[in-house]
Every structure is written in structure tokens, then in C-alpha cells.
Scaffold this active site. Structure first.
Site, PDB file in Angstrom:
ATOM      1  N   ARG A  25       0.806  -1.223   0.000  1.00 31.61           N
ATOM      2  CA  ARG A  25       0.000   0.000   0.000  1.00 31.61           C
ATOM      3  C   ARG A  25       0.833   1.264   0.000  1.00 31.61           C
ATOM      4  O   ARG A  25       0.350   2.340  -0.316  1.00 31.61           O
ATOM      5  CB  ARG A  25      -0.926   0.017   1.216  1.00 31.61           C
ATOM      6  CG  ARG A  25      -1.899  -1.139   1.273  1.00 31.61           C
ATOM      7  CD  ARG A  25      -2.603  -1.197   2.622  1.00 31.61           C
ATOM      8  NE  ARG A  25      -1.585  -1.453   3.656  1.00 31.61           N
ATOM      9  CZ  ARG A  25      -1.661  -1.021   4.904  1.00 31.61           C
ATOM     10  NH1 ARG A  25      -2.693  -0.318   5.305  1.00 31.61           N
ATOM     11  NH2 ARG A  25      -0.713  -1.284   5.763  1.00 31.61           N
ATOM     12  N   GLU A  30       8.636   8.382  10.333  1.00 33.03           N
ATOM     13  CA  GLU A  30       8.596   9.672  11.013  1.00 33.03           C
ATOM     14  C   GLU A  30       9.798  10.478  10.539  1.00 33.03           C
ATOM     15  O   GLU A  30      10.938  10.093  10.796  1.00 33.03           O
ATOM     16  CB  GLU A  30       8.648   9.446  12.522  1.00 33.03           C
ATOM     17  CG  GLU A  30       8.429  10.699  13.331  1.00 33.03           C
ATOM     18  CD  GLU A  30       8.353  10.384  14.812  1.00 33.03           C
ATOM     19  OE1 GLU A  30       7.251  10.439  15.362  1.00 33.03           O
ATOM     20  OE2 GLU A  30       9.407  10.072  15.391  1.00 33.03           O
ATOM     21  N   GLN A  49      12.662  27.183  10.422  1.00 35.83           N
ATOM     22  CA  GLN A  49      12.218  27.418   9.054  1.00 35.83           C
ATOM     23  C   GLN A  49      12.306  26.109   8.273  1.00 35.83           C
ATOM     24  O   GLN A  49      13.273  25.362   8.403  1.00 35.83           O
ATOM     25  CB  GLN A  49      13.118  28.476   8.409  1.00 35.83           C
ATOM     26  CG  GLN A  49      12.712  28.906   7.024  1.00 35.83           C
ATOM     27  CD  GLN A  49      13.539  30.101   6.545  1.00 35.83           C
ATOM     28  OE1 GLN A  49      13.830  31.017   7.304  1.00 35.83           O
ATOM     29  NE2 GLN A  49      13.906  30.083   5.286  1.00 35.83           N
ATOM     30  N   ASP A  50      11.282  25.835   7.448  1.00 38.19           N
ATOM     31  CA  ASP A  50      11.284  24.697   6.528  1.00 38.19           C
ATOM     32  C   ASP A  50      11.351  25.245   5.112  1.00 38.19           C
ATOM     33  O   ASP A  50      10.645  26.197   4.773  1.00 38.19           O
ATOM     34  CB  ASP A  50      10.011  23.859   6.665  1.00 38.19           C
ATOM     35  CG  ASP A  50       9.967  23.040   7.938  1.00 38.19           C
ATOM     36  OD1 ASP A  50      11.018  22.844   8.569  1.00 38.19           O
ATOM     37  OD2 ASP A  50       8.867  22.590   8.318  1.00 38.19           O
ATOM     38  N   ASN A  51      12.202  24.637   4.277  1.00 38.78           N
ATOM     39  CA  ASN A  51      12.362  25.056   2.889  1.00 38.78           C
ATOM     40  C   ASN A  51      12.155  23.869   1.962  1.00 38.78           C
ATOM     41  O   ASN A  51      12.443  22.734   2.326  1.00 38.78           O
ATOM     42  CB  ASN A  51      13.770  25.636   2.670  1.00 38.78           C
ATOM     43  CG  ASN A  51      14.011  26.846   3.519  1.00 38.78           C
ATOM     44  OD1 ASN A  51      13.213  27.786   3.520  1.00 38.78           O
ATOM     45  ND2 ASN A  51      15.088  26.845   4.265  1.00 38.78           N
ATOM     46  N   HIS A  64      26.375  27.261  -0.005  1.00 41.59           N
ATOM     47  CA  HIS A  64      25.867  28.427   0.707  1.00 41.59           C
ATOM     48  C   HIS A  64      26.092  28.315   2.212  1.00 41.59           C
ATOM     49  O   HIS A  64      26.094  27.225   2.778  1.00 41.59           O
ATOM     50  CB  HIS A  64      24.360  28.584   0.455  1.00 41.59           C
ATOM     51  CG  HIS A  64      24.033  28.783  -0.984  1.00 41.59           C
ATOM     52  ND1 HIS A  64      22.791  28.502  -1.500  1.00 41.59           N
ATOM     53  CD2 HIS A  64      24.766  29.235  -2.029  1.00 41.59           C
ATOM     54  CE1 HIS A  64      22.779  28.759  -2.792  1.00 41.59           C
ATOM     55  NE2 HIS A  64      23.965  29.207  -3.134  1.00 41.59           N
ATOM     56  N   LYS A  73      21.352  22.662   9.121  1.00 41.40           N
ATOM     57  CA  LYS A  73      20.332  22.201   8.180  1.00 41.40           C
ATOM     58  C   LYS A  73      20.151  20.698   8.307  1.00 41.40           C
ATOM     59  O   LYS A  73      21.126  19.947   8.342  1.00 41.40           O
ATOM     60  CB  LYS A  73      20.730  22.527   6.742  1.00 41.40           C
ATOM     61  CG  LYS A  73      20.816  24.001   6.439  1.00 41.40           C
ATOM     62  CD  LYS A  73      21.247  24.242   5.008  1.00 41.40           C
ATOM     63  CE  LYS A  73      21.362  25.729   4.715  1.00 41.40           C
ATOM     64  NZ  LYS A  73      21.845  25.964   3.339  1.00 41.40           N
ATOM     65  N   HIS A 120      26.981  24.511   2.507  1.00 37.33           N
ATOM     66  CA  HIS A 120      26.171  23.376   2.067  1.00 37.33           C
ATOM     67  C   HIS A 120      25.726  23.581   0.631  1.00 37.33           C
ATOM     68  O   HIS A 120      25.347  24.691   0.240  1.00 37.33           O
ATOM     69  CB  HIS A 120      24.938  23.243   2.976  1.00 37.33           C
ATOM     70  CG  HIS A 120      23.954  22.253   2.470  1.00 37.33           C
ATOM     71  ND1 HIS A 120      22.776  22.619   1.866  1.00 37.33           N
ATOM     72  CD2 HIS A 120      23.991  20.902   2.448  1.00 37.33           C
ATOM     73  CE1 HIS A 120      22.122  21.533   1.505  1.00 37.33           C
ATOM     74  NE2 HIS A 120      22.838  20.482   1.844  1.00 37.33           N
ATOM     75  N   TYR A 133      14.453  20.911   3.544  1.00 34.92           N
ATOM     76  CA  TYR A 133      15.383  21.071   4.644  1.00 34.92           C
ATOM     77  C   TYR A 133      14.824  22.005   5.700  1.00 34.92           C
ATOM     78  O   TYR A 133      14.126  22.957   5.416  1.00 34.92           O
ATOM     79  CB  TYR A 133      16.777  21.497   4.186  1.00 34.92           C
ATOM     80  CG  TYR A 133      16.867  22.751   3.354  1.00 34.92           C
ATOM     81  CD1 TYR A 133      17.265  23.953   3.922  1.00 34.92           C
ATOM     82  CD2 TYR A 133      16.589  22.721   1.994  1.00 34.92           C
ATOM     83  CE1 TYR A 133      17.380  25.095   3.161  1.00 34.92           C
ATOM     84  CE2 TYR A 133      16.703  23.864   1.218  1.00 34.92           C
ATOM     85  CZ  TYR A 133      17.103  25.045   1.811  1.00 34.92           C
ATOM     86  OH  TYR A 133      17.199  26.181   1.054  1.00 34.92           O
ATOM     87  N   GLU A 144      24.151  35.927   3.620  1.00 34.57           N
ATOM     88  CA  GLU A 144      24.442  34.721   2.849  1.00 34.57           C
ATOM     89  C   GLU A 144      25.729  34.887   2.047  1.00 34.57           C
ATOM     90  O   GLU A 144      26.000  35.945   1.482  1.00 34.57           O
ATOM     91  CB  GLU A 144      23.291  34.385   1.902  1.00 34.57           C
ATOM     92  CG  GLU A 144      23.515  33.061   1.188  1.00 34.57           C
ATOM     93  CD  GLU A 144      22.367  32.653   0.314  1.00 34.57           C
ATOM     94  OE1 GLU A 144      21.885  31.535   0.482  1.00 34.57           O
ATOM     95  OE2 GLU A 144      21.946  33.467  -0.538  1.00 34.57           O
ATOM     96  N   LYS A 169      25.003  34.089  -8.322  1.00 34.43           N
ATOM     97  CA  LYS A 169      25.747  34.233  -7.064  1.00 34.43           C
ATOM     98  C   LYS A 169      26.717  33.078  -6.844  1.00 34.43           C
ATOM     99  O   LYS A 169      27.773  33.253  -6.255  1.00 34.43           O
ATOM    100  CB  LYS A 169      24.803  34.381  -5.870  1.00 34.43           C
ATOM    101  CG  LYS A 169      23.998  33.147  -5.537  1.00 34.43           C
ATOM    102  CD  LYS A 169      23.081  33.394  -4.347  1.00 34.43           C
ATOM    103  CE  LYS A 169      22.187  32.197  -4.085  1.00 34.43           C
ATOM    104  NZ  LYS A 169      21.268  32.463  -2.985  1.00 34.43           N
ATOM    105  N   ASP A 170      26.378  31.880  -7.345  1.00 32.45           N
ATOM    106  CA  ASP A 170      27.276  30.744  -7.194  1.00 32.45           C
ATOM    107  C   ASP A 170      28.426  30.810  -8.195  1.00 32.45           C
ATOM    108  O   ASP A 170      29.549  30.438  -7.890  1.00 32.45           O
ATOM    109  CB  ASP A 170      26.499  29.432  -7.340  1.00 32.45           C
ATOM    110  CG  ASP A 170      25.470  29.265  -6.230  1.00 32.45           C
ATOM    111  OD1 ASP A 170      25.674  29.818  -5.126  1.00 32.45           O
ATOM    112  OD2 ASP A 170      24.445  28.605  -6.469  1.00 32.45           O
TER     113      ASP A 170
END
Length: 183
Positions: A25, A30, A49-51, A64, A73, A120, A133, A144, A169-170
Site C-alpha cells: 500500500r 517519522e 524554518q522549513d524550505n 551556501h 540544516k 552546504h 530542509y 548569505e 551568485k554561485d
């Protein structure tokens, strides 16, 4: 939360492998429990914060970090596969300038803990990938920074051929010698 925690080559960077319950199924696991996370990892920081990001194959995001308000993270892939990298930018650390990389994909359900003080980033290996994350501090664009993804002094062995797709930026990121670092 039933899972195992395995230190990587940089011991503070941890790979978390949940116990997945599944049958014909579907599956259940968790993905986060603050009490169990703190107990099993020894890390007792709040997540604020969740992204969620989605990227196409060949996109490289990062490396970053926030020089002020450093973020820890907890990352996982919910669709596709990425090569995820953490670089130690703590000058006082025995592993300063070293990196660790792991393959994360939706089928394994693994998570990677990247502590504050690390840069990261990841490169997408599948057609697309979605990445979730949790962070221990908010995103502050003014703080940043990006570490150059191909800096030869760091020497990350990205599993790609050719030039990845980079944000401006990278592409303009500094190498380790010039980059802002943590004490």
C-alpha cells in the site's frame, strides 16, 4: 523516532536513516521528532524554518552559508537523487576546509545533518529533484555567502562531467582563501 545515526568522515555531519514501515500500500516513517533528534544526535537546537526546492538535472545549488546567523540544516530528498555536500568553514576545527559528500535519494529516505559553520550545496543527478530542509536560523540574504563550487583547494569530487548549471551568485562565489570564514 526509530532511526540510526551514522557520523560521516567529518564527525559532526551526520547521516540519519529512518526505519521505514511499508507494504504493497505504500510506506510510513517519522521524518522528524525534536525530542528524538536531540537524544540521538546530541544536537539540541530549535528548527525555525522549513524550505522546499525543486531543481533540474545538472543544477548545482551552493555552497551556501550565512556568516552571521549561521544555520544548521537537516536535509532530505523527497523526489529524485542529489549529491549533497558539506564543507567545514570553522577555522578552529581540525577538519577546516574539508568536505563530505553523500548521495541522497527519495527511495532511501535518508537525512543529512549539516551543522552551523558549514557551507552546504548539492548537485541534481536525476531528471529533477525535490529537496526539503529544516534550518536552525532564518534566511538572511544580507549574510548569505557562497563558496566556489570548484575551488581546487577544497577539491570536491562532484559526480558530474562538464559545467553544472549555476545561479549568478554561485558562479561569482569566492574560493576558500578569500571567502568569509567562521572563527
Amino acid at each position: 523516532m526509530p532511526y540510526t545515526v551514522t557520523p560521516t568522515a567529518i564527525p559532526e555531519v551526520l547521516l540519519l536513516e529512518p526505519q521505514v514501515f511499508g507494504d504493497a500500500r505504500g510506506f510510513f516513517f517519522e521524518s522528524f521528532n525534536q525530542r528524538d533528534f536531540a537524544e540521538k544526535t546530541g544536537v539540541d537546537l530549535p528548527f525555525v524554518q522549513d524550505n522546499h526546492s525543486k531543481s533540474a538535472q545538472g543544477v548545482l545549488r551552493g555552497l551556501h552559508y550565512q556568516i552571521q546567523h549561521p544555520q544548521g540544516k537537516l536535509v532530505r530528498v523527497v523526489q529524485g537523487q542529489v549529491f549533497d555536500v558539506a564543507v567545514d568553514l570553522r577555522q578552529s576545527s581540525a577538519t577546516f576546509g574539508q568536505w563530505v559528500g553523500v548521495y541522497l535519494d527519495a527511495q532511501k529516505h535518508q537525512q543529512l545533518w549539516v551543522p552551523p559553520g558549514f557551507a552546504h550545496g548539492f548537485v541534481v543527478l536525476s531528471e529533477t529533484a525535490e529537496f526539503l530542509y529544516k534550518t536552525t536560523d532564518y534566511w538572511y540574504p544580507a549574510h548569505e555567502r557562497s563558496l566556489r563550487w570548484d575551488d581546487p583547494t577544497v577539491g570536491i569530487a562532484w559526480p558530474i562531467s562538464g559545467q553544472p548549471l549555476l545561479a549568478a551568485k554561485d558562479a561569482a562565489a569566492l574560493g576558500l582563501a578569500q571567502a568569509d570564514k567562521f572563527a
